[in-house]
Design a protein around this motif. Sequence first.
Motif, PDB file in Angstrom:
ATOM      1  N   UNK A   1     -16.158  15.043   2.248  1.00  0.00           N
ATOM      2  CA  UNK A   1     -15.688  14.473   0.983  1.00  0.00           C
ATOM      3  C   UNK A   1     -15.169  15.565   0.056  1.00  0.00           C
ATOM      4  N   UNK A   2     -15.863  16.699   0.017  1.00  0.00           N
ATOM      5  CA  UNK A   2     -15.430  17.806  -0.831  1.00  0.00           C
ATOM      6  C   UNK A   2     -14.224  18.543  -0.258  1.00  0.00           C
ATOM      7  N   UNK A   3     -14.054  18.479   1.058  1.00  0.00           N
ATOM      8  CA  UNK A   3     -13.063  19.326   1.700  1.00  0.00           C
ATOM      9  C   UNK A   3     -11.698  18.713   1.926  1.00  0.00           C
ATOM     10  N   UNK A   4     -11.611  17.374   2.052  1.00  0.00           N
ATOM     11  CA  UNK A   4     -10.342  16.734   2.398  1.00  0.00           C
ATOM     12  C   UNK A   4     -10.041  15.635   1.380  1.00  0.00           C
ATOM     13  N   UNK A   5      -8.902  15.690   0.698  1.00  0.00           N
ATOM     14  CA  UNK A   5      -8.610  14.711  -0.363  1.00  0.00           C
ATOM     15  C   UNK A   5      -8.220  13.346   0.184  1.00  0.00           C
ATOM     16  N   UNK A   6      -8.258  12.375  -0.704  1.00  0.00           N
ATOM     17  CA  UNK A   6      -7.792  11.013  -0.437  1.00  0.00           C
ATOM     18  C   UNK A   6      -6.365  10.902  -0.969  1.00  0.00           C
ATOM     19  N   UNK A   7      -5.460  10.295  -0.182  1.00  0.00           N
ATOM     20  CA  UNK A   7      -4.096  10.064  -0.659  1.00  0.00           C
ATOM     21  C   UNK A   7      -3.396   9.048   0.231  1.00  0.00           C
ATOM     22  N   UNK A   8      -2.364   8.419  -0.328  1.00  0.00           N
ATOM     23  CA  UNK A   8      -1.615   7.379   0.399  1.00  0.00           C
ATOM     24  C   UNK A   8      -0.120   7.670   0.370  1.00  0.00           C
ATOM     25  N   UNK A   9       0.250   8.912   0.598  1.00  0.00           N
ATOM     26  CA  UNK A   9       1.652   9.315   0.488  1.00  0.00           C
ATOM     27  C   UNK A   9       2.537   8.542   1.461  1.00  0.00           C
ATOM     28  N   UNK A  10       2.128   8.391   2.728  1.00  0.00           N
ATOM     29  CA  UNK A  10       2.980   7.721   3.719  1.00  0.00           C
ATOM     30  C   UNK A  10       3.348   6.294   3.308  1.00  0.00           C
ATOM     31  N   UNK A  11       2.393   5.439   2.920  1.00  0.00           N
ATOM     32  CA  UNK A  11       2.781   4.095   2.488  1.00  0.00           C
ATOM     33  C   UNK A  11       3.762   4.105   1.314  1.00  0.00           C
ATOM     34  N   UNK A  12       3.559   5.001   0.353  1.00  0.00           N
ATOM     35  CA  UNK A  12       4.467   5.084  -0.782  1.00  0.00           C
ATOM     36  C   UNK A  12       5.870   5.482  -0.328  1.00  0.00           C
ATOM     37  N   UNK A  13       5.948   6.308   0.705  1.00  0.00           N
ATOM     38  CA  UNK A  13       7.244   6.735   1.232  1.00  0.00           C
ATOM     39  C   UNK A  13       7.823   5.741   2.237  1.00  0.00           C
ATOM     40  N   UNK A  14       7.056   4.663   2.536  1.00  0.00           N
ATOM     41  CA  UNK A  14       7.624   3.596   3.343  1.00  0.00           C
ATOM     42  C   UNK A  14       7.179   3.501   4.781  1.00  0.00           C
TER      43      UNK A  14
END
Length: 298
Positions: free
Chosen positions: A60-73
Amino acid sequence: MSHTTAPATSPASSPSSRSTVDVFSESPRLDLDAYLARIGWSGQGEASVEMLRSVHRAHVHGIPFENVEPVLGSAPSLALADLQAKLVRSRRGGYCFEHNTLFAAVLEALGFGVTRLAARVRVGAQGAVRPRTHMLLLVDVPGASRQYLADVGFGSIGGLLEAIPLTAGTEVHDGGRRHRLVREPHHGLEDLWVLQAFQGGAWSDQYAFSREPFEPADYEVINWHVATNPRSPFQHTLYAQRTTPDTHLALAGRALVIMRADGTREERELADSAELRQVLDTDFGIELPEGARLEAGH
């Protein structure tokens, strides 16, 4: 702790005896050394509750959460090789399917038993019944009398920092957060389990789940739906989370919220795409793909 010797042949073998491990017969090998280096974990010993909690917190401390791929399509790949390339070998993160698919493979390589589950998220639902779109894990620890709930991919400050025992009604302090599991009547084969977090002086539902196992093929379908359905918020808004021992960062579009361990809270709006890219890189540890452009509405 070294993982440079030949892979073990039994799931219960010591983690010190394996470097790369076949998690599924059709999957490439897991580079356990590279993963542990990515999360900064250097513990030792056999699979245990203490190891589970420690590795969970380090992830949890080492790897962030993100949703870049869905936003890029596009929908992110859940293939183990692609997850390692993105979450382990790059300055990237992912959302629940990516995090927990990778974490399940890691736990199995370390000697734990893992059942993959799916939950209905209740944060912000206001009583609405949502589909099961969140992946989480039920973990069997060798020699332990109880199973444990593990979840390194919930994009909210109400998420778990450490795995917690699957026990109803008992408050658990996990790395500075407070959680509990409650049972809720349900028309299915068993009552639901509901994860609650103590926030703002009250208990708040995070998600509800049953112990029905889900398969990788199930997550492929759910992942595609979450990433590509025009009604999915993940397709329209960039979300990022980063948790450190002292701070939790949350980004939704251009809105940045910084929550500190002492209870202070700071909110601000990022000025433009240039500042967004800088904050993602510097504060979240997320390097956007080459040529990625996020529209103003994101």
